[in-house]
Write a protein that holds these residues in place. Sequence first.
Motif, mmCIF file in Angstrom:
data_model
loop_
_atom_site.group_PDB
_atom_site.id
_atom_site.type_symbol
_atom_site.label_atom_id
_atom_site.label_comp_id
_atom_site.label_asym_id
_atom_site.label_seq_id
_atom_site.Cartn_x
_atom_site.Cartn_y
_atom_site.Cartn_z
ATOM 1 N N VAL A 52 0.817 -1.222 0.000
ATOM 2 C CA VAL A 52 0.000 0.000 0.000
ATOM 3 C C VAL A 52 0.848 1.267 0.000
ATOM 4 O O VAL A 52 0.313 2.373 0.095
ATOM 5 N N VAL A 53 2.167 1.118 -0.120
ATOM 6 C CA VAL A 53 3.039 2.293 -0.234
ATOM 7 C C VAL A 53 2.859 2.886 -1.638
ATOM 8 O O VAL A 53 2.829 2.149 -2.627
ATOM 9 N N GLY A 61 1.535 0.637 -4.597
ATOM 10 C CA GLY A 61 0.430 1.568 -4.778
ATOM 11 C C GLY A 61 -0.936 0.923 -4.846
ATOM 12 O O GLY A 61 -1.827 1.420 -5.552
ATOM 13 N N ALA A 62 -1.159 -0.157 -4.125
ATOM 14 C CA ALA A 62 -2.459 -0.841 -4.159
ATOM 15 C C ALA A 62 -3.532 0.023 -3.516
ATOM 16 O O ALA A 62 -3.346 0.559 -2.421
ATOM 17 N N PHE A 90 -2.189 -1.659 8.015
ATOM 18 C CA PHE A 90 -2.857 -0.596 8.781
ATOM 19 C C PHE A 90 -1.845 0.470 9.202
ATOM 20 O O PHE A 90 -2.069 1.670 9.035
ATOM 21 N N SER A 91 -0.726 0.026 9.735
ATOM 22 C CA SER A 91 0.305 0.967 10.183
ATOM 23 C C SER A 91 0.901 1.727 9.005
ATOM 24 O O SER A 91 1.137 2.938 9.082
ATOM 25 N N THR A 92 1.143 1.019 7.905
ATOM 26 C CA THR A 92 1.725 1.654 6.728
ATOM 27 C C THR A 92 0.773 2.688 6.139
ATOM 28 O O THR A 92 1.187 3.795 5.775
ATOM 29 N N ALA A 93 -0.507 2.337 6.047
ATOM 30 C CA ALA A 93 -1.492 3.281 5.522
ATOM 31 C C ALA A 93 -1.589 4.527 6.412
ATOM 32 O O ALA A 93 -1.793 5.643 5.911
ATOM 33 N N SER A 94 -1.434 4.340 7.718
ATOM 34 C CA SER A 94 -1.439 5.492 8.632
ATOM 35 C C SER A 94 -0.252 6.408 8.352
ATOM 36 O O SER A 94 -0.374 7.640 8.379
#
Length: 217
Positions: A52-53, A61-62, A90-94
């Motif tokens: 999700v980066v 970039g998902a 979750f942590s990465t998206a934050s």
Amino acid sequence: MTLEFLAEDRRILEEFLPGFDARIASVPLPKMEARDSCAIEMFREAGGPGLVVPRDLAGHGAAPSAAIRIQRAIGSRSPSLAVATTMHHFSTASLVELQTSERGFEWLLLQAIAEQGRLVASGFAEGVHGQGVFSPAMRARRVDGKFLVSGTKKPCSLSRSMDVLTASVAVTDEDPAAEPQFAVALVPAGAPGLEVTDFWANSVLAGAQSDAVTLSD
């Protein structure tokens, strides 16, 4: 019917992480779910941490809809891996949201997550009954311009494979009358005062590495 239901999920997983579904499908489920499972390292090797980066930070970039389908496909092969990696995402998206709004140095960590396969554990409050994820379970004291963080997160998935722990903290000032402030702490896994101890004794979801993480100043 099950294969038809998961066909699109597995197609998207293959699109973002080529060959990963076949790799995890080749490992017997008991081995994927064991405490010493190889699943998390397989996920790291496949480039999963950067799912999700954003692409401009070297990630996949998902979009959220794709990430959910990917997690469902992974969960059909290894529930433990799905649980552990969901907390990472979750942590990465934050962090993605923080770097978008704050313009700080979060992009450096996001780039490391994508390029170096760094895994991020979540020390937010989701393990506390009746407490929301943004209700700090840990405390931070401001001392001589530094912050000393203390508290325990249990269970904490990825506890033994994490490179960084993210946690919501209530920051208290040197002035005891001041109201605590909300903040997000980023703590390297090898930081002094960070200890991982056994917690999850159940064989179910043992591969998620959901043990106790304690921070002592």
